[in-house]
Write a protein that holds these residues in place. Structure first.
Motif, PDB file in Angstrom:
ATOM      1  N   GLU A 139      39.958  10.340  55.927  1.00  0.00           N
ATOM      2  CA  GLU A 139      38.527   9.952  55.374  1.00  0.00           C
ATOM      3  C   GLU A 139      37.489  10.200  56.511  1.00  0.00           C
ATOM      4  O   GLU A 139      36.213   9.851  56.310  1.00  0.00           O
ATOM      5  N   GLN A 140      37.735   9.844  58.008  1.00  0.00           N
ATOM      6  CA  GLN A 140      36.866   9.611  58.893  1.00  0.00           C
ATOM      7  C   GLN A 140      36.331  10.908  59.714  1.00  0.00           C
ATOM      8  O   GLN A 140      35.961  10.868  60.670  1.00  0.00           O
ATOM      9  N   ILE A 141      36.415  12.085  59.121  1.00  0.00           N
ATOM     10  CA  ILE A 141      35.564  13.307  59.681  1.00  0.00           C
ATOM     11  C   ILE A 141      34.681  13.789  58.348  1.00  0.00           C
ATOM     12  O   ILE A 141      35.089  13.660  57.336  1.00  0.00           O
ATOM     13  N   THR A 142      33.715  14.572  59.078  1.00  0.00           N
ATOM     14  CA  THR A 142      33.063  15.408  58.063  1.00  0.00           C
ATOM     15  C   THR A 142      33.435  16.845  58.302  1.00  0.00           C
ATOM     16  O   THR A 142      33.568  17.393  59.244  1.00  0.00           O
ATOM     17  N   VAL A 143      33.542  17.566  56.913  1.00  0.00           N
ATOM     18  CA  VAL A 143      33.948  19.083  56.946  1.00  0.00           C
ATOM     19  C   VAL A 143      32.776  19.462  56.492  1.00  0.00           C
ATOM     20  O   VAL A 143      31.984  19.270  55.496  1.00  0.00           O
TER      21      VAL A 143
END
Length: 694
Positions: A139-143
């Motif tokens: 949940e802690q990254i942006t794709v």
């Protein structure tokens, strides 16, 4: 004008979003040199110095090199475009050659070879994959797809579902560490940007087909066309597999099937550049026991669409880049496959609308950038969110979406960059307000600096802060064995990083240490001393994480010129340690199950003319434990710690003028291991295929 920037065998052109604004820099294999970088493959490269005059970043000149093709790349770790030598962040870039050489079937498989990235797969060919960076969770990254955020606010489990086949990809950019100033506050511990190929002059076509173990089959095709100002590309693919396991009843429970379609267009003249894309991804896969221990015949189906348009001006003193996008995600989860009577299926539909504006300008005191984004997330669901005043019908069923969540995120960014001789300073802040939590506008600052010694060495330091809003699943998912908490607070992070790098003709080396201070960290946890194994979402108190990364890449043709077989050698290692003594007795579903050690290596060889062999090695030691058993009864379940493992992958490729033939093996030693809980990963997986280019 520029000083002579690089005397390298391989150079590419970096085009800024400005009026005839170009700067020249070099790619070392997978790696664009932006501050300190990792997981690089070294080709012949030697830096001769970088101009540090900010005004020279916008020189009205394009460069060519000694007969080598110049490709255009847009990679940045700041809001305002700077030369690579002026930036102070770690970006790993996997380019087209790296993708072609890797023994993988999906983007998610490819990310396994990045030492700072944790890929936890629970199915074949990239299905049901969680990706995290630097000890964080999925949940802690942006794709991003071509710079557009495609994350799903329902759950990060489905974030790495792209509408593009791996052959559509030009490169993959991985920004490690907080990326709020560049990609938004949801990128708590990093960001992954998938950049697709664009149309080229004239007509071009390509196709591929491959097959292998466990009933694996895949086929796809791509057509592109372009003129002086216009370009278009269209692609499609289909993949399926029986999977590598069966349920207790003997049914398939790790099978996969799905298709992708993608269109990408662009218009480019002397005044503006516009790009747009539209894509679709549909897939279904057996989920085994991933979501719950109550069933080993879970199944999930998703259907996603992606649309976006971006524009940038090339004239004027202020350089603008607006974008607008709409992503729709539809999800159906079956706790008991094809048996809604045993437990009702979960249906979700998410629409994400976004509007953003980025801009920068130069003045006496340096380069200033500013940006704003308005992002609305609208979820309707059968079981997630608040009760809807007006239920909405679920297409193809006799049920309604009875719950939902609508929230709007407003984000403002301000950044300033100053360069003096060999020193570059970059500082900025992100102001965020989200309608869900009714919070006041909150500000998250950051500052970065780097200093260059001579032609090869650089040192840098950075301090960044950020936050992340909980997903709808974390807030509202209540089911057998799960108990969500609707009062969760946003996660917060403060990160410090110090690093150095050295780039010479034959060797590329990097090293960095980092410290992450995380508060209100969100996870699903179970108390091993409780009577039942109910997973509950909660905000941890405080967790500190200390880590170190190092890598070295050698151009073996340069180091050992007398031999022609060994092409390159890459070795990278990441170590992470979290302080979590206060959480003894707690089994974490994600957060505490980080990779403590990860070692990756690659040896590239040219066996004979047109025949190459690439060998990949990966060692991983995961912290944490998992609970066995299917019934959720804590008295009969067994808690086990994750065991370390080593994996060897190989790819043999023969290339001709218009086609290539290849064979590849994953986990060729057939080692059985676990990346997530109860799910044992497959043994050896063999595939072979052919590609045509016309």
């Amino acid at each position: 004008m520029y000083k002579k920037l690089f005397n390298r065998r391989r150079t590419i052109l970096f085009k800024h979003f400005s009026n005839k604004s170009y700067s020249l820099f070099s790619v070392i294999g997978k790696e664009v040199i932006v501050g300190t970088l990792s997981v690089a493959t070294l080709t012949n490269a030697k830096a001769n110095g970088i101009s540090t005059d900010m005004s020279k970043v916008t020189a009205d000149t394009a460069f060519t090199t000694d007969g080598h093709e110049i490709a255009e790349v847009s990679v940045t770790a700041t809001r305002a475009p700077l030369t690579p030598g002026q930036q102070s962040r770690m970006i790993t870039v996997l380019n087209r050659d790296d993708i072609a050489a890797a023994p993988v079937q999906s983007v998610n498989d490819l990310l396994k070879y990045a030492a700072g990235v944790d890929v936890r797969q629970r199915g074949p060919v990239g299905a049901q994959t969680d990706v995290s960076i630097r000890g964080g969770n999925y949940e802690q990254i942006t794709v991003l797809l071509n710079g557009i955020n495609i994350c799903d606010p329902q759950t990060g489990h489905n974030a790495v579902d792209y509408p593009v086949d791996i052959d559509d990809i030009e490169r993959i950019e991985i920004l490690e560490g907080p990326a709020a100033r560049v990609y938004g506050t949801s990128s708590l511990l990093g960001a992954i940007n998938i950049v697709t190929k664009t149309g080229t002059h004239g007509m071009h076509a390509s196709a591929h087909a491959e097959g292998g173990s466990y009933g694996y089959l895949s086929a796809g095709a791509r057509l592109s066309a372009g003129s002086r100002q216009w370009s278009h590309s269209l692609s499609g693919s289909y993949t399926r597999s029986d999977g590598y396991s069966r349920s207790k009843a003997g049914h398939l429970n790790m099978d996969y099937s799905g298709g992708k379609a993608f269109y990408n267009g662009a218009y480019d003249d002397s005044n503006i550049r516009m790009t747009w894309h539209a894509g679709m991804s549909t897939r279904g896969w057996g989920s085994n026991t991933f979501y719950s221990s109550y069933s080993d015949e879970q199944y999930e189906h998703t259907f996603k669409t992606f649309t976006a348009i971006q524009c940038e001006n090339k004239t004027g003193k202020v350089h603008f880049r607006p974008a607008v996008y709409w992503n729709r995600n539809m999800d159906r989860f079956e706790l008991f496959r094809n048996n809604a009577g045993a437990y009702p299926f979960n249906y979700h539909r998410t629409d994400v609308y976004g509007l953003s504006l980025n801009a920068y300008f130069d003045w006496t005191l340096g380069r200033t950038a500013f940006g704003a984004e308005l992002r609305n997330e609208d979820l309707v669901s059968g079981n997630l969110g608040e009760k809807l005043s007006r239920p909405r019908h679920i297409h193809g069923t006799d049920r309604d979406y009875e719950y939902g969540l609508n929230r709007t995120n407003i984000q403002l960014v301000l950044e300033h960059n100053i360069t003096y001789k060999a020193l570059t300073l970059s500082a900025g802040l992100v102001a965020v307000k989200n309608s869900w939590s009714e919070m006041n506008m909150q500000v998250y600052p950051s500052i970065e600096a780097n200093y260059r010694f001579g032609n090869a060495w650089k040192v840098y330091a950075s301090w960044n802060t950020s936050l992340r809003m909980p997903s709808a699943t974390e807030l509202y998912y209540n089911s057998k064995g799960y108990n969500a908490n609707r009062n969760l607070k946003p996660e917060k992070l403060s990160a410090i990083e110090v690093g150095t790098s050295c780039h010479t003709l034959a060797v590329n080396a990097n090293a960095a240490v980092f410290f992450n201070h995380m508060t209100n960290l969100i996870d699903w946890i179970t108390d091993t001393h409780a009577d039942s194994l109910v997973l509950t979402t909660t905000n941890f108190g405080k967790i500190n994480s200390v880590g170190a990364e190092a890598n070295i890449q050698a151009n073996l043709h340069t180091l050992l010129p007398a031999q022609k077989i060994f092409r390159q050698l890459d070795v990278a290692y990441t170590y992470i340690n979290q302080s979590q003594k206060k959480y003894e007795g707690i089994t974490s579903q994600y957060v505490l199950e980080y990779l403590r050690h990860k070692l990756t290596a690659r040896l590239g060889m040219d066996i004979i003319s047109n025949l190459s062999l690439d060998v990949y090695y990966r060692y991983q030691k995961r912290n944490g434990s998992y609970v066995t058993g299917y019934d959720g009864d804590s008295h009969s379940a067994v808690t086990r710690k994750y065991s370390p493992y080593s994996i060897v992958d190989v790819r043999l490729t023969w290339k001709a003028a218009h086609f290539s033939v290849y064979a590849q093996g994953n986990n060729i030693t057939a080692h059985r291991y676990r990346d997530f809980g109860r799910l044992e990963q497959p043994g050896a997986w063999w595939t072979a295929g052919i590609k045509f280019n016309m």
